[in-house]
Design a protein around this motif. Structure first.
Motif, PDB file in Angstrom:
ATOM      1  N   ASN A   7      43.551  56.174  40.761  1.00  0.00           N
ATOM      2  CA  ASN A   7      44.420  56.936  40.843  1.00  0.00           C
ATOM      3  C   ASN A   7      45.646  56.138  41.548  1.00  0.00           C
ATOM      4  O   ASN A   7      46.735  56.767  42.023  1.00  0.00           O
ATOM      5  CB  ASN A   7      44.337  58.313  41.635  1.00  0.00           C
ATOM      6  N   SER A  18      57.098  53.851  36.071  1.00  0.00           N
ATOM      7  CA  SER A  18      56.398  54.223  35.021  1.00  0.00           C
ATOM      8  C   SER A  18      54.674  53.789  35.656  1.00  0.00           C
ATOM      9  O   SER A  18      54.709  53.284  36.607  1.00  0.00           O
ATOM     10  CB  SER A  18      56.634  53.310  33.811  1.00  0.00           C
ATOM     11  N   GLY A  19      53.754  54.021  34.749  1.00  0.00           N
ATOM     12  CA  GLY A  19      52.220  54.154  35.149  1.00  0.00           C
ATOM     13  C   GLY A  19      51.881  52.508  35.383  1.00  0.00           C
ATOM     14  O   GLY A  19      51.414  52.345  36.370  1.00  0.00           O
ATOM     15  N   LYS A  21      53.738  51.455  38.566  1.00  0.00           N
ATOM     16  CA  LYS A  21      52.914  51.883  39.692  1.00  0.00           C
ATOM     17  C   LYS A  21      51.509  51.039  40.054  1.00  0.00           C
ATOM     18  O   LYS A  21      51.273  50.647  41.140  1.00  0.00           O
ATOM     19  CB  LYS A  21      52.486  53.205  39.648  1.00  0.00           C
ATOM     20  N   GLN A  22      51.051  50.712  38.932  1.00  0.00           N
ATOM     21  CA  GLN A  22      49.549  50.021  39.084  1.00  0.00           C
ATOM     22  C   GLN A  22      49.986  48.575  39.850  1.00  0.00           C
ATOM     23  O   GLN A  22      49.304  47.921  40.323  1.00  0.00           O
ATOM     24  CB  GLN A  22      49.235  49.763  37.744  1.00  0.00           C
TER      25      GLN A  22
END
Length: 242
Positions: free
Chosen positions: A89, A142-143, A146-147
């Motif tokens: 997460n 965005s995903g 974030k990663q």
């Protein structure tokens, strides 16, 4: 390249409440290499990572890091041994800026100006989005962005071992390629990496060694290249072809 194991699990069992999740995991992570941990959903991969980090306690067996028994250590003590963990997460602080997220992990710096600037520039080259959104709230990214922030935060200080749970999950192909290049650079810098991954192309391009889990055990361990070249073995272990 040294084949000495930086991390070794022997006969590790983990119970979560009434559930017996890991059934005697044996796993070796060679120093200076990138080890892929593969397996179907529910095979016990995330539980293995969480047990290494002390978030869940092994009920049996041993975990050694750099020759030291860390089986009964608490998570903060394990992190202080220069192990960084990026959970599935990502654990990003959404209300804080990208800069503040990284500053939290830079133990030696009391403010952004005191961060290791040379290391920061290196991270910006690995992940241009981190520099681009430096003063933006991390929750608005965005995903894929974030990663990148999550991995950048994990490496803001030099690490001996980087453990990442499914870095490519839900990412667009272009972002996955960027992530592969970044992990390749990290590996070349001498960081030992353990990655849980579902994206087989990702695994094939990056992995030196591989361990495949099923039903809470490691059922295959060896070279990633050998697994990538053996379609029958992939089919029997993972039910898919690389």
């Amino acid at each position: 390249m040294s084949t000495e194991n930086l991390l070794q699990l022997q006969g590790v069992h983990t119970h979560i409440g009434a559930y017996h999740i890991l059934h005697g995991v044996d796993l070796a992570v060679p120093k200076g290499q990138l080890t892929m941990l593969l397996g179907r959903n529910g095979a016990g991969k995330t539980t293995t990572l969480r047990t290494i980090m002390g978030l869940w306690q092994a009920s049996q067996g041993s975990i050694h890091f750099n020759g030291r028994d860390i089986t009964r250590m608490h998570t903060p003590q394990i992190a202080h041994l220069n192990i960084a963990y990026v959970p599935e997460n990502m654990g990003i602080f959404a209300d804080l800026t990208v800069k503040e997220n990284l500053l939290l992990a830079a133990r030696k710096a009391s403010n952004a100006a005191r961060m290791d600037q040379e290391r920061l520039q290196w991270i910006f080259k690995l992940f241009p989005a981190v520099e681009k959104f430096w003063n933006h709230p991390a929750g608005k990214l965005s995903g894929g962005q974030k990663q990148m922030v999550a991995v950048a935060r994990a490496i803001i200080e030099p690490r001996d071992l980087l453990i990442v749970d499914e870095p490519s999950k839900g990412l667009a192909p272009a972002i996955i390629n960027n992530m592969i290049e970044a992990f390749d650079q990290l590996k070349k810098s001498g960081v030992t990496i353990l990655l849980v991954e579902q994206n087989i192309n990702f695994a094939k391009r990056l992995g030196d060694t591989v361990a495949v889990m099923d039903n809470g055990r490691v059922v295959h361990a060896g070279s990633m290249a050998a697994l990538a070249a053996d379609e029958a073995l992939q089919q029997s272990l993972l039910g898919l072809s690389l």
